[in-house]
Write a protein that holds these residues in place. Sequence first.
Motif, short mmCIF file in Angstrom:
data_model
loop_
_atom_site.label_atom_id
_atom_site.label_comp_id
_atom_site.label_asym_id
_atom_site.label_seq_id
_atom_site.Cartn_x
_atom_site.Cartn_y
_atom_site.Cartn_z
N TRP A 163 -63.23 13.94 24.32
CA TRP A 163 -62.62 15.14 23.75
C TRP A 163 -63.23 15.38 22.37
CZ3 TRP A 163 -59.12 18.14 26.36
CH2 TRP A 163 -58.64 17.62 27.55
N ARG A 164 -63.96 16.48 22.21
CA ARG A 164 -64.57 16.84 20.92
C ARG A 164 -63.81 18.04 20.36
NH1 ARG A 164 -68.33 13.29 20.69
NH2 ARG A 164 -69.84 12.92 22.33
N GLN A 165 -63.31 17.86 19.14
CA GLN A 165 -62.51 18.91 18.51
C GLN A 165 -63.11 19.31 17.17
OE1 GLN A 165 -58.22 17.93 18.60
NE2 GLN A 165 -58.83 16.19 19.88
N ASP A 166 -63.36 20.59 17.02
CA ASP A 166 -63.81 21.13 15.75
C ASP A 166 -62.88 22.30 15.40
OD1 ASP A 166 -65.11 21.96 13.50
OD2 ASP A 166 -66.93 22.62 14.52
N VAL A 167 -61.67 21.93 14.97
CA VAL A 167 -60.65 22.91 14.64
C VAL A 167 -60.23 22.63 13.19
CG1 VAL A 167 -58.38 23.84 15.24
CG2 VAL A 167 -59.87 22.91 17.05
N ARG A 193 -64.88 20.30 24.95
CA ARG A 193 -65.15 20.64 23.56
C ARG A 193 -64.25 21.80 23.16
NH1 ARG A 193 -69.74 23.95 21.41
NH2 ARG A 193 -69.84 23.46 19.20
N ILE A 194 -63.56 21.66 22.03
CA ILE A 194 -62.69 22.72 21.51
C ILE A 194 -63.16 23.07 20.10
CG2 ILE A 194 -60.32 23.42 21.03
CD1 ILE A 194 -60.57 20.26 22.85
N VAL A 195 -63.46 24.34 19.89
CA VAL A 195 -63.94 24.82 18.60
C VAL A 195 -63.09 26.03 18.21
CG1 VAL A 195 -65.90 25.84 17.37
CG2 VAL A 195 -66.29 24.08 19.10
N ALA A 196 -62.72 26.12 16.94
CA ALA A 196 -62.00 27.29 16.45
C ALA A 196 -62.70 27.82 15.21
CB ALA A 196 -60.56 26.94 16.12
N VAL A 197 -62.81 29.14 15.14
CA VAL A 197 -63.48 29.80 14.02
C VAL A 197 -62.67 31.03 13.63
CG1 VAL A 197 -65.60 30.91 13.25
CG2 VAL A 197 -65.72 29.08 14.92
N ALA A 198 -62.40 31.19 12.34
CA ALA A 198 -61.75 32.40 11.86
C ALA A 198 -62.78 33.52 11.81
CB ALA A 198 -61.15 32.17 10.48
N GLU A 199 -62.43 34.66 12.40
CA GLU A 199 -63.32 35.84 12.39
C GLU A 199 -62.50 37.05 11.98
OE1 GLU A 199 -65.35 36.37 16.12
OE2 GLU A 199 -66.57 34.58 15.84
#
Length: 147
Positions: free
Chosen positions: A31-35, A68-74
Motif C-alpha cells: 500500500w503506497r500512500q501519498d496523501v 497506490r493512493i495519491v491526493a493533490v489539491a487543485e
Amino acid sequence: GPRSGPTFLAPVVGRIAAALARVTGADSVTWRQDVPAGVTVAIDEGDLLELVGALLENAAKWTRSEVRIVAVAEGSSVVVLVEDDGPGIAPQDRRAALTRGGRLDATRSGTGLGLAIADDIARAYGGDLRLEDAEAGGLRVRLRLPA
C-alpha cells in the motif's frame, strides 16, 4: 448530500488501507500512500469512509501486488487517484462498472455495488469519479471532491 467538513483525507485513507492490509495479508499487497496531512475535503466523515472504503476495497480485490493512493489539491477541489496493478477495466466496460449491480466478472465474489456507491456519493457532494488506465497497467480511479 449535506455539505460538511472539512474532513482530513489522510487519516481516513490510512485507517482503511491499514484495515484492508490486515484482511488481504501484509505480504501480498503493498500500500503506497501519498496523501498530504493537511488536505481536507468538504464531505461528511462517514460518507468519506464509505466512498474511500469502496474504492480501496475494489483496488485490493483486483490488484496483483500494489495499490497506490495519491491526493493533490487543485484549486477548489481535491483529486484523489487510486491505482492498482490488476487487470483493469476495458474502456467499453467502464460505464457498466459504475452501474449498480454491474458485475464484470461473475467468478469473483462481490455485489457490483462498490464503484456505483462511490460514484453516487461523489456526485451527491458535487464531485465526480472517472475510471482510467493506471500507469502500472491496472485501473486508476480519479475522484474529484470539493476542498
